[in-house]
Design an enzyme around this catalytic site. Structure first.
Site, PDB file in Angstrom:
ATOM      1  N   SER A 140      -7.078   2.106  -2.423  1.00  0.00           N
ATOM      2  CA  SER A 140      -7.274   1.655  -1.043  1.00  0.00           C
ATOM      3  C   SER A 140      -7.292   2.800  -0.035  1.00  0.00           C
ATOM      4  O   SER A 140      -7.792   2.637   1.075  1.00  0.00           O
ATOM      5  CB  SER A 140      -6.196   0.639  -0.650  1.00  0.00           C
ATOM      6  OG  SER A 140      -4.915   1.240  -0.627  1.00  0.00           O
ATOM      7  N   ALA A 141      -6.760   3.960  -0.401  1.00  0.00           N
ATOM      8  CA  ALA A 141      -6.749   5.092   0.539  1.00  0.00           C
ATOM      9  C   ALA A 141      -8.046   5.888   0.502  1.00  0.00           C
ATOM     10  O   ALA A 141      -8.284   6.724   1.369  1.00  0.00           O
ATOM     11  CB  ALA A 141      -5.582   6.028   0.226  1.00  0.00           C
ATOM     12  N   VAL A 187       0.842  -1.203   0.000  1.00  0.00           N
ATOM     13  CA  VAL A 187       0.000   0.000   0.000  1.00  0.00           C
ATOM     14  C   VAL A 187       0.876   1.251   0.000  1.00  0.00           C
ATOM     15  O   VAL A 187       0.392   2.356   0.239  1.00  0.00           O
ATOM     16  CB  VAL A 187      -0.954   0.030   1.219  1.00  0.00           C
ATOM     17  CG1 VAL A 187      -1.991  -1.063   1.121  1.00  0.00           C
ATOM     18  CG2 VAL A 187      -0.185  -0.055   2.534  1.00  0.00           C
ATOM     19  N   ASP A 227      -2.040  -2.750  -4.178  1.00  0.00           N
ATOM     20  CA  ASP A 227      -2.822  -1.560  -4.517  1.00  0.00           C
ATOM     21  C   ASP A 227      -2.046  -0.603  -5.407  1.00  0.00           C
ATOM     22  O   ASP A 227      -2.628   0.312  -5.977  1.00  0.00           O
ATOM     23  CB  ASP A 227      -3.248  -0.833  -3.235  1.00  0.00           C
ATOM     24  CG  ASP A 227      -4.152   0.351  -3.513  1.00  0.00           C
ATOM     25  OD1 ASP A 227      -5.181   0.163  -4.201  1.00  0.00           O
ATOM     26  OD2 ASP A 227      -3.839   1.470  -3.056  1.00  0.00           O
ATOM     27  N   GLU A 234       1.454   2.691 -13.628  1.00  0.00           N
ATOM     28  CA  GLU A 234       0.009   2.802 -13.436  1.00  0.00           C
ATOM     29  C   GLU A 234      -0.610   3.663 -14.528  1.00  0.00           C
ATOM     30  O   GLU A 234      -0.048   4.685 -14.903  1.00  0.00           O
ATOM     31  CB  GLU A 234      -0.293   3.402 -12.054  1.00  0.00           C
ATOM     32  CG  GLU A 234       0.158   2.499 -10.913  1.00  0.00           C
ATOM     33  CD  GLU A 234      -0.181   3.052  -9.533  1.00  0.00           C
ATOM     34  OE1 GLU A 234      -0.805   4.128  -9.456  1.00  0.00           O
ATOM     35  OE2 GLU A 234       0.162   2.406  -8.533  1.00  0.00           O
ATOM     36  N   HIS A 273      -5.133   1.284  -7.136  1.00  0.00           N
ATOM     37  CA  HIS A 273      -4.645   2.424  -6.343  1.00  0.00           C
ATOM     38  C   HIS A 273      -5.810   3.198  -5.727  1.00  0.00           C
ATOM     39  O   HIS A 273      -5.881   4.427  -5.810  1.00  0.00           O
ATOM     40  CB  HIS A 273      -3.779   3.357  -7.208  1.00  0.00           C
ATOM     41  CG  HIS A 273      -2.804   4.167  -6.392  1.00  0.00           C
ATOM     42  ND1 HIS A 273      -1.578   4.561  -6.895  1.00  0.00           N
ATOM     43  CD2 HIS A 273      -2.870   4.662  -5.131  1.00  0.00           C
ATOM     44  CE1 HIS A 273      -0.943   5.266  -5.967  1.00  0.00           C
ATOM     45  NE2 HIS A 273      -1.711   5.340  -4.893  1.00  0.00           N
ATOM     46  N   ARG A 297       4.292   2.425  -2.428  1.00  0.00           N
ATOM     47  CA  ARG A 297       4.451   2.771  -3.832  1.00  0.00           C
ATOM     48  C   ARG A 297       4.924   1.554  -4.600  1.00  0.00           C
ATOM     49  O   ARG A 297       5.681   0.725  -4.088  1.00  0.00           O
ATOM     50  CB  ARG A 297       5.433   3.934  -4.011  1.00  0.00           C
ATOM     51  CG  ARG A 297       4.845   5.291  -3.659  1.00  0.00           C
ATOM     52  CD  ARG A 297       3.721   5.695  -4.639  1.00  0.00           C
ATOM     53  NE  ARG A 297       3.126   6.989  -4.330  1.00  0.00           N
ATOM     54  CZ  ARG A 297       2.050   7.175  -3.580  1.00  0.00           C
ATOM     55  NH1 ARG A 297       1.455   6.114  -3.018  1.00  0.00           N
ATOM     56  NH2 ARG A 297       1.558   8.375  -3.374  1.00  0.00           N
TER      57      ARG A 297
END
Length: 361
Positions: A324-325, A272, A298, A303, A322, A274
């Site tokens: 999950s936050a 989670v 994630d 990307e 990307h 980079r």
């Protein structure tokens, strides 16, 4: 990771202008206005793209400004001492505003890991001494920690295999036991705010925790704290390894063949932080050999994850885009963080979570 460096502060009683550069709900704009009578907040929602979902800081990519609106947008930003968000939520926008606005002193970024965008902007170290950049690090700690625990539990409880059996309508003749979180050992690469929140949740499930930090001072509740060069040694005892580290020259490929070679068979990997921290080619080798029993990812080196990446189709990998936050509370939490920092700035108190102008973390 974050650093706390001195803020230049603001002359007492002097008016200060804040411009909102990214989409934000009016009630949170009002909360920023309420920090101090000396603060003027410039907010023109018609110049900002609509959000497609909560905390969509970049807004709808189909949004465009006509030439008059574009001129108004940049005039507004160039009249500010402080910006909430990067212009157009981009490295190029940040570079432009630093070059055009000599009075600009502070920009608060929406991201926790804004250092990469600051570095990509090409803004000089000298200009970064003039313009402080702070991040929203910590705001995302709980959702990221919860996602990390999701990944750990998925691996321990064999959810990938269960889902495959369900799709095949297959009821195995022999039942396979799962592993307990309680008594398992978690290693966290990066014991910052996200790492410590992950450790808190893991300990609540009965896990023991060790991890890495730039300085190896003891931390309450953590069995062992080591520097990153000892990560292979820690990984040798891990049932699960969670990465929360940012992408820097020092972390690039940190979780690679040496770390995977040290692992026990069936170790769970969660990323989670980079994507560049994990050597994806080495990860695929570790998945094929069974060293990594399950990977919950994630973030990725490139990307969006390219369509031809083997990670998409691997039966023991969960790919998350990307996200999950993200949470519905993010805009409120970031606005509250900024308002608290604005109070500090006005009072001449140290601003937390400043992007290091040399190492960009």
């Amino acid at each position: 990771m974050s650093r706390e460096l001195p803020s230049a502060g603001w002359p007492a009683g002097e008016p200060l202008t804040v411009a909102i550069a990214v989409p934000l709900e009016p009630e949170f704009v009002d909360a920023i206005r309420a920090v101090d009578p000396a603060v003027t907040v410039l907010y023109e929602p018609d110049l900002l793209p609509p959000e497609r979902f909560p905390a969509d800081h970049a807004g709808d990519p189909a949004f465009t400004r006509d030439p008059e609106a574009e001129e108004r947008y940049w005039k507004l930003l160039n009249s500010a001492d402080v910006l909430y968000g990067f212009p157009n939520e981009s490295a190029a926008g940040f570079a432009r505003i630093v070059a055009e606005n000599p009075k600009l002193r502070w920009v608060h970024a929406m991201a926790a890991g804004a250092g990469a965008a600051v570095k990509a902007s090409g803004v000089s170290s000298a200009e970064l001494e003039r313009v402080t950049v702070t991040t929203s690090a910590g705001v995302h700690a709980l959702p990221l920690a919860e996602f990390a625990m999701l990944g750990i539990l998925n691996g321990l409880k064999r959810t990938a295999e269960l889902a495959a059996d369900q799709r095949a309508k297959h009821w195995p003749a022999l039942r396979t036991p799962t592993r307990l979180a309680s008594g398992s050992h978690l290693v966290i690469a990066g014991l910052g705010e996200i790492g410590l929140e992950t450790a808190r949740l893991a300990r609540a499930l009965g896990m023991t925790v060790s991890g890495t930090k730039r300085s190896a001072e003891p931390i309450d509740g953590i069995d062992e704290v080591a520097t990153a060069d000892r990560l292979p040694e820690l990984a040798a005892r891990a049932d699960a390894l969670v990465n929360t580290l940012p992408g820097t020259a020092y972390t690039d490929g940190l979780i690679g063949r040496e770390v995977f070679a040290a692992m026990r068979p069936g170790t769970i990997l969660v990323n989670v932080g980079r994507g560049t921290v994990v050597d994806e080619e080495a990860l695929l080798e570790a998945l094929e050999s069974g060293t990594v029993g399950y990977a919950c990812l994630d973030v990725f080196a490139v990307e969006p994850l390219p369509a031809d990446s083997p990670l998409w189709d691997h039966p023991r990998v969960l790919v998350s885009p990307h996200t999950s936050a993200l949470s519905a509370a993010e805009n409120r939490l970031i606005a509250e963080r900024f308002a608290a920092n604005l109070r500090k700035y006005l009072d001449g108190v140290t601003l937390p979570h400043r992007v290091d102008p040399v190492h960009f973390y």
